[in-house]
Design a protein around this motif. Structure first.
Motif, PDB file in Angstrom:
ATOM      1  N   ASP A  19       6.762  -1.862 -11.942  1.00 44.15           N
ATOM      2  CA  ASP A  19       6.934  -2.456 -10.615  1.00 44.15           C
ATOM      3  C   ASP A  19       6.302  -3.849 -10.587  1.00 44.15           C
ATOM      4  O   ASP A  19       5.086  -3.987 -10.479  1.00 44.15           O
ATOM      5  CB  ASP A  19       6.285  -1.530  -9.569  1.00 44.15           C
ATOM      6  CG  ASP A  19       6.401  -2.054  -8.145  1.00 44.15           C
ATOM      7  OD1 ASP A  19       7.003  -3.124  -7.934  1.00 44.15           O
ATOM      8  OD2 ASP A  19       5.880  -1.380  -7.232  1.00 44.15           O
ATOM      9  N   THR A  64       0.819  -1.209   0.000  1.00 48.49           N
ATOM     10  CA  THR A  64       0.000   0.000   0.000  1.00 48.49           C
ATOM     11  C   THR A  64       0.858   1.268   0.000  1.00 48.49           C
ATOM     12  O   THR A  64       0.313   2.367  -0.025  1.00 48.49           O
ATOM     13  CB  THR A  64      -0.952   0.019   1.214  1.00 48.49           C
ATOM     14  OG1 THR A  64      -0.191  -0.134   2.414  1.00 48.49           O
ATOM     15  CG2 THR A  64      -1.966  -1.109   1.110  1.00 48.49           C
ATOM     16  N   LEU A 104       0.580  11.432  -9.704  1.00 41.39           N
ATOM     17  CA  LEU A 104       0.970  10.085 -10.118  1.00 41.39           C
ATOM     18  C   LEU A 104      -0.240   9.296 -10.610  1.00 41.39           C
ATOM     19  O   LEU A 104      -1.290   9.261  -9.958  1.00 41.39           O
ATOM     20  CB  LEU A 104       1.637   9.357  -8.948  1.00 41.39           C
ATOM     21  CG  LEU A 104       2.106   7.925  -9.202  1.00 41.39           C
ATOM     22  CD1 LEU A 104       3.199   7.894 -10.262  1.00 41.39           C
ATOM     23  CD2 LEU A 104       2.626   7.295  -7.899  1.00 41.39           C
ATOM     24  N   ILE A 154       7.141  10.271  -8.457  1.00 36.91           N
ATOM     25  CA  ILE A 154       5.987  10.198  -7.544  1.00 36.91           C
ATOM     26  C   ILE A 154       5.431  11.594  -7.295  1.00 36.91           C
ATOM     27  O   ILE A 154       5.998  12.588  -7.726  1.00 36.91           O
ATOM     28  CB  ILE A 154       6.370   9.519  -6.210  1.00 36.91           C
ATOM     29  CG1 ILE A 154       7.541  10.258  -5.543  1.00 36.91           C
ATOM     30  CG2 ILE A 154       6.713   8.060  -6.441  1.00 36.91           C
ATOM     31  CD1 ILE A 154       7.926   9.687  -4.193  1.00 36.91           C
ATOM     32  N   THR A 203       8.178   6.826 -15.983  1.00 37.36           N
ATOM     33  CA  THR A 203       7.442   5.569 -15.868  1.00 37.36           C
ATOM     34  C   THR A 203       8.158   4.632 -14.900  1.00 37.36           C
ATOM     35  O   THR A 203       9.380   4.478 -14.952  1.00 37.36           O
ATOM     36  CB  THR A 203       7.314   4.883 -17.238  1.00 37.36           C
ATOM     37  OG1 THR A 203       6.543   5.703 -18.118  1.00 37.36           O
ATOM     38  CG2 THR A 203       6.650   3.511 -17.115  1.00 37.36           C
ATOM     39  N   TRP A 243       2.830   4.757 -12.584  1.00 37.39           N
ATOM     40  CA  TRP A 243       3.352   3.656 -11.767  1.00 37.39           C
ATOM     41  C   TRP A 243       2.603   2.396 -12.182  1.00 37.39           C
ATOM     42  O   TRP A 243       1.421   2.238 -11.909  1.00 37.39           O
ATOM     43  CB  TRP A 243       3.159   3.936 -10.280  1.00 37.39           C
ATOM     44  CG  TRP A 243       4.030   3.072  -9.413  1.00 37.39           C
ATOM     45  CD1 TRP A 243       3.855   1.760  -9.110  1.00 37.39           C
ATOM     46  CD2 TRP A 243       5.234   3.470  -8.749  1.00 37.39           C
ATOM     47  NE1 TRP A 243       4.879   1.295  -8.303  1.00 37.39           N
ATOM     48  CE2 TRP A 243       5.738   2.338  -8.061  1.00 37.39           C
ATOM     49  CE3 TRP A 243       5.940   4.672  -8.666  1.00 37.39           C
ATOM     50  CZ2 TRP A 243       6.908   2.377  -7.302  1.00 37.39           C
ATOM     51  CZ3 TRP A 243       7.095   4.711  -7.911  1.00 37.39           C
ATOM     52  CH2 TRP A 243       7.577   3.579  -7.235  1.00 37.39           C
ATOM     53  N   THR A 295       1.791  -1.589 -12.194  1.00 39.82           N
ATOM     54  CA  THR A 295       1.845  -2.848 -11.456  1.00 39.82           C
ATOM     55  C   THR A 295       1.110  -3.915 -12.272  1.00 39.82           C
ATOM     56  O   THR A 295       0.536  -3.627 -13.326  1.00 39.82           O
ATOM     57  CB  THR A 295       1.200  -2.708 -10.066  1.00 39.82           C
ATOM     58  OG1 THR A 295      -0.149  -2.238 -10.209  1.00 39.82           O
ATOM     59  CG2 THR A 295       1.985  -1.728  -9.198  1.00 39.82           C
ATOM     60  N   HIS A 318      -1.745   5.635 -11.357  1.00 43.75           N
ATOM     61  CA  HIS A 318      -1.568   4.220 -11.047  1.00 43.75           C
ATOM     62  C   HIS A 318      -2.239   3.389 -12.146  1.00 43.75           C
ATOM     63  O   HIS A 318      -3.424   3.570 -12.442  1.00 43.75           O
ATOM     64  CB  HIS A 318      -2.179   3.887  -9.685  1.00 43.75           C
ATOM     65  CG  HIS A 318      -1.487   4.574  -8.546  1.00 43.75           C
ATOM     66  ND1 HIS A 318      -0.368   4.059  -7.924  1.00 43.75           N
ATOM     67  CD2 HIS A 318      -1.747   5.751  -7.922  1.00 43.75           C
ATOM     68  CE1 HIS A 318       0.027   4.878  -6.974  1.00 43.75           C
ATOM     69  NE2 HIS A 318      -0.792   5.924  -6.950  1.00 43.75           N
ATOM     70  N   TYR A 319      -1.478   2.480 -12.719  1.00 39.77           N
ATOM     71  CA  TYR A 319      -1.967   1.681 -13.845  1.00 39.77           C
ATOM     72  C   TYR A 319      -1.659   0.210 -13.586  1.00 39.77           C
ATOM     73  O   TYR A 319      -0.539  -0.144 -13.219  1.00 39.77           O
ATOM     74  CB  TYR A 319      -1.291   2.144 -15.133  1.00 39.77           C
ATOM     75  CG  TYR A 319      -1.646   1.336 -16.370  1.00 39.77           C
ATOM     76  CD1 TYR A 319      -2.784   1.631 -17.120  1.00 39.77           C
ATOM     77  CD2 TYR A 319      -0.832   0.287 -16.787  1.00 39.77           C
ATOM     78  CE1 TYR A 319      -3.100   0.899 -18.253  1.00 39.77           C
ATOM     79  CE2 TYR A 319      -1.140  -0.446 -17.930  1.00 39.77           C
ATOM     80  CZ  TYR A 319      -2.270  -0.147 -18.650  1.00 39.77           C
ATOM     81  OH  TYR A 319      -2.584  -0.867 -19.777  1.00 39.77           O
ATOM     82  N   THR A 320      -2.657  -0.659 -13.775  1.00 39.56           N
ATOM     83  CA  THR A 320      -2.491  -2.080 -13.543  1.00 39.56           C
ATOM     84  C   THR A 320      -2.560  -2.851 -14.859  1.00 39.56           C
ATOM     85  O   THR A 320      -3.513  -2.686 -15.633  1.00 39.56           O
ATOM     86  CB  THR A 320      -3.578  -2.619 -12.588  1.00 39.56           C
ATOM     87  OG1 THR A 320      -3.523  -1.894 -11.358  1.00 39.56           O
ATOM     88  CG2 THR A 320      -3.357  -4.099 -12.298  1.00 39.56           C
ATOM     89  N   ARG A 357       3.757   1.511  -2.218  1.00 39.35           N
ATOM     90  CA  ARG A 357       4.720   1.124  -3.249  1.00 39.35           C
ATOM     91  C   ARG A 357       5.660   2.272  -3.645  1.00 39.35           C
ATOM     92  O   ARG A 357       6.824   2.061  -3.943  1.00 39.35           O
ATOM     93  CB  ARG A 357       3.988   0.619  -4.489  1.00 39.35           C
ATOM     94  CG  ARG A 357       3.417  -0.784  -4.343  1.00 39.35           C
ATOM     95  CD  ARG A 357       2.727  -1.213  -5.622  1.00 39.35           C
ATOM     96  NE  ARG A 357       2.224  -2.579  -5.540  1.00 39.35           N
ATOM     97  CZ  ARG A 357       2.898  -3.662  -5.905  1.00 39.35           C
ATOM     98  NH1 ARG A 357       4.134  -3.523  -6.369  1.00 39.35           N
ATOM     99  NH2 ARG A 357       2.356  -4.859  -5.818  1.00 39.35           N
ATOM    100  N   SER A 358       5.132   3.481  -3.672  1.00 39.68           N
ATOM    101  CA  SER A 358       5.938   4.606  -4.138  1.00 39.68           C
ATOM    102  C   SER A 358       7.083   4.959  -3.195  1.00 39.68           C
ATOM    103  O   SER A 358       7.959   5.753  -3.552  1.00 39.68           O
ATOM    104  CB  SER A 358       5.051   5.837  -4.370  1.00 39.68           C
ATOM    105  OG  SER A 358       4.413   6.230  -3.173  1.00 39.68           O
TER     106      SER A 358
END
Length: 388
Positions: free
Chosen positions: A132, A52, A76, A72, A129, A108, A110, A78-80, A54-55
């Motif tokens: 992670d 929770t 930021l 960051i 970019t 970021w 994941t 967040h992309y999954t 990660r950054s």
């Protein structure tokens, strides 16, 4: 006979003591693990809530890359990654290429689950970019691999890249979301071209057609850390070619990596620029471990060199040159040598310092601890609660 009930006040006291002991136990374990970890890992791995946060990783880098705080902030994205497929020209939402090439700004990335990604063409990564892969097993393999061209502020963490193959020229989605022509690719796992402020950490790289990592054409301010390089002929190239003098400004930190088994040469091979190679484990070599040409500067510091059982025991190699063969700056400071390993140093010259600023500097650990510092190199093992 019925058991006596525990008074509420006593039960509360027992719960407080249990929680306190649990906290102490975790703190004690974190301290123990911290002592075994290198400075990068110690920055984030003891945190049980790393998923929770990660950054936090962006503040943990050392060496010439400095801190990655430009990756960051409040803006930021967040992309999954949910889809392992790949379309090099029209990438779909949910794929790795969409996140790395189409989305602009601080991204970021994941991964939703374990996945094996076969790239149809090389993946061009946009500036700012982060890829992670912590917490899952991500393989990029069996075709095209990764390229960073004219980009900056990029983190690549915890992925496995292997069996990369040469690629014919063709069109591909570029780092600014535009389709661009791309020339022939030799089959490297990672290729950096005119890139800066790049951090490559905790990846496992092996069995590629050409090399595992190239830093070329004016790329600089790069840190290569905690990676496991194995089963490869040409491992790492720093500097494009003998004629590309712009690489004189190249500065690279190579730290906490594990080289071997079954690596032949280029760990690294340096042209023109400067490399600080520190606290790495060398598990043998065939031709040589560290080499170069065109007057490179190298400070090899507190590494552990374990020579192969047969063959060359010499760590270094120098390309012969009538013009500048006597102007090498290869220095060994505090290195450890096992199994007859030796290091041919430059005599009678000053040892080139990395001259790190406050953001870049870190404490060099005695070479006797290198096995411990590098024991978690490569893709990290994990369970539901933590990373080992």
């Amino acid at each position: 006979m019925m058991a006596r009930s525990i008074p509420p006040s006593l039960l509360c006291a027992i719960m407080i003591i249990a929680c306190f002991n649990s906290s102490l136990s975790f703190a004690k374990q974190s301290k123990i693990n911290g002592l075994k970890m290198n400075v990068i890992d110690r920055c984030w791995r003891p945190n049980p809530k790393w998923r929770t946060h990660r950054s936090q990783l962006a503040t943990c880098s050392v060496g010439y890359v400095g801190k990655m705080t430009n990756n960051i902030g409040k803006d930021l994205i967040h992309y999954t990654v949910t889809d392992p497929s790949d379309d090099p020209i029209n990438p779909k939402l949910g794929t790795l290429r969409y996140g790395a090439s189409v989305i602009q700004g601080k991204v970021w990335i994941t991964f939703q689950k374990d996945m094996h990604i076969k790239l149809e063409k090389p993946l061009l990564i946009s500036s700012f970019t982060t890829i992670d892969g912590r917490g899952v097993n991500v393989d990029i393999a069996n075709n095209a691999c990764l390229m960073i061209s004219k980009a900056t502020n990029i983190i690549i963490h915890s992925i496995r890249v292997h069996h990369c193959k040469p690629q014919a020229p063709g069109l591909v989605m570029g780092p600014k979301g535009k389709v661009v022509p791309l020339g022939h690719m030799d089959g490297d796992a990672f290729r950096l071209v005119t890139a800066s402020k790049i951090w490559i950490d905790h990846n496992t790289l092996f069995d590629c057609q050409d090399g595992l990592l190239d830093v070329t054409r004016g790329s600089t301010n790069v840190t290569i850390s905690n990676n496991w390089f194995r089963n490869q002929d040409k491992v790492m190239l720093l500097g494009h070619d003998d004629g590309y003098v712009r690489d004189q400004n190249m500065k690279v930190t190579v730290v906490y990596n594990h080289f071997g088994p079954n690596c032949n040469q280029r760990m690294p091979r340096i042209r023109h620029g400067y490399a600080h190679v520190v606290n790495n484990l060398y598990q043998g070599w065939l031709q040589y471990a560290i080499g170069g040409s065109m007057q490179p500067s190298l400070k090899s510091e507190a590494n552990l060199f374990i020579a192969p059982t047969t063959g060359s025991k010499e760590v270094t190699w120098r390309k012969s040159s009538h013009k500048n063969g006597d102007r090498w700056e290869f220095h060994s400071v505090g290195d450890a040598f096992e199994n007859g390993a030796s290091f041919a140093v430059t005599k009678g010259r000053h040892v080139p310092k990395p001259n790190y600023n406050k953001e870049q500097s870190f404490k060099v650990v005695d070479a006797k601890f290198v096995r411990s510092l590098t024991r978690s190199s490569g893709l990290l093992r994990y369970n539901r609660a933590s990373i080992y």
